[in-house]
Design a protein around this motif. Sequence first.
Motif, PDB file in Angstrom:
ATOM      1  N   THR A 157      47.689  25.979   9.523  1.00 14.70           N
ATOM      2  CA  THR A 157      47.289  26.357   8.163  1.00 14.70           C
ATOM      3  C   THR A 157      46.208  25.442   7.616  1.00 14.70           C
ATOM      4  N   GLU A 158      46.417  24.130   7.746  1.00 16.18           N
ATOM      5  CA  GLU A 158      45.468  23.193   7.158  1.00 16.18           C
ATOM      6  C   GLU A 158      44.103  23.298   7.819  1.00 16.18           C
ATOM      7  N   ASN A 159      44.103  23.408   9.161  1.00 19.20           N
ATOM      8  CA  ASN A 159      42.844  23.475   9.881  1.00 19.20           C
ATOM      9  C   ASN A 159      42.086  24.751   9.534  1.00 19.20           C
ATOM     10  N   VAL A 203      43.467  29.250  -2.757  1.00 15.39           N
ATOM     11  CA  VAL A 203      43.711  28.108  -1.867  1.00 15.39           C
ATOM     12  C   VAL A 203      44.080  26.873  -2.681  1.00 15.39           C
ATOM     13  N   ALA A 204      43.360  26.647  -3.784  1.00 15.71           N
ATOM     14  CA  ALA A 204      43.636  25.471  -4.610  1.00 15.71           C
ATOM     15  C   ALA A 204      45.028  25.528  -5.227  1.00 15.71           C
ATOM     16  N   ILE A 211      45.589  21.031   1.832  1.00 16.54           N
ATOM     17  CA  ILE A 211      44.160  20.879   2.112  1.00 16.54           C
ATOM     18  C   ILE A 211      43.710  19.452   1.802  1.00 16.54           C
ATOM     19  N   TRP A 212      44.156  18.906   0.688  1.00 12.46           N
ATOM     20  CA  TRP A 212      43.770  17.549   0.311  1.00 12.46           C
ATOM     21  C   TRP A 212      44.296  16.530   1.314  1.00 12.46           C
ATOM     22  N   ARG A 218      41.182  13.597   7.852  1.00 15.91           N
ATOM     23  CA  ARG A 218      39.945  13.751   8.618  1.00 15.91           C
ATOM     24  C   ARG A 218      38.875  12.748   8.164  1.00 15.91           C
ATOM     25  N   LEU A 219      38.816  12.503   6.855  1.00 10.19           N
ATOM     26  CA  LEU A 219      37.781  11.616   6.323  1.00 10.19           C
ATOM     27  C   LEU A 219      38.240  10.170   6.235  1.00 10.19           C
TER      28      LEU A 219
END
Length: 221
Positions: A157-159, A203-204, A211-212, A218-219
């Motif tokens: 889901t996240e990807n 999505v938000a 997602i956050w 990733r970052l």
Amino acid sequence: MKRCEKCGVEVTGNRLRCPLCQGTLLQTTGETREIFPVVPTLYRQYHLLFRLLIFASVAVGVVAVAVNLLLPESGAWSVFVAGGIICVWLSLALAVRKRKNIPKGMLYQVALLSIICMIWDFATGWNGWSIDYVLPILCVAAMAALAVLSRVFNWETENQMIYFCIDAIFGIVPSILFFAGCLRVPYPSVISMAVSLLSLAAVAVFRGDSIWAELKRRLHI
């Protein structure tokens, strides 16, 4: 078994050069089988099909040019046939290259096809159909396809959502053209903008935390 005189190591398999120094290996014993299996690429698996497609593409291009030379009064239409064949192979090559990551591949396809259509539109006198219709329709189609395929293939889901957000943001691009007054037919772009904003809002609201968290991972935030 083979031996590298420089490194003093023995190497199994059918290598010709030392994996450490890239020097030439000397045969010391009988021939040995490669310890790592050769993994066939997609081209090797379907090499006959690809060769047939390549030959068919070349044949169509050659016939088109030949007919165009025999009928010069019909215009240089063979150039567009050759350009169409090149565009198809570019899209196919991108699809094969990104086949392991379908969401990323779809995003790249939207960008590539949009650019190709703009070039074609410009080459044919610029009627604006590429930005009036193609760009917004591609964005909406990509978002719909991602939503359906994510359910069918049970993607992470996240990807998947990250690429969905990127595509939704990309779908807002037609709105820039709309407010800049570059569009002759605004309806597809307005629909694309509305769908993109609704997708981002959904999505938000429903996946914002996931997602956050994925973005932070990733970052390295």
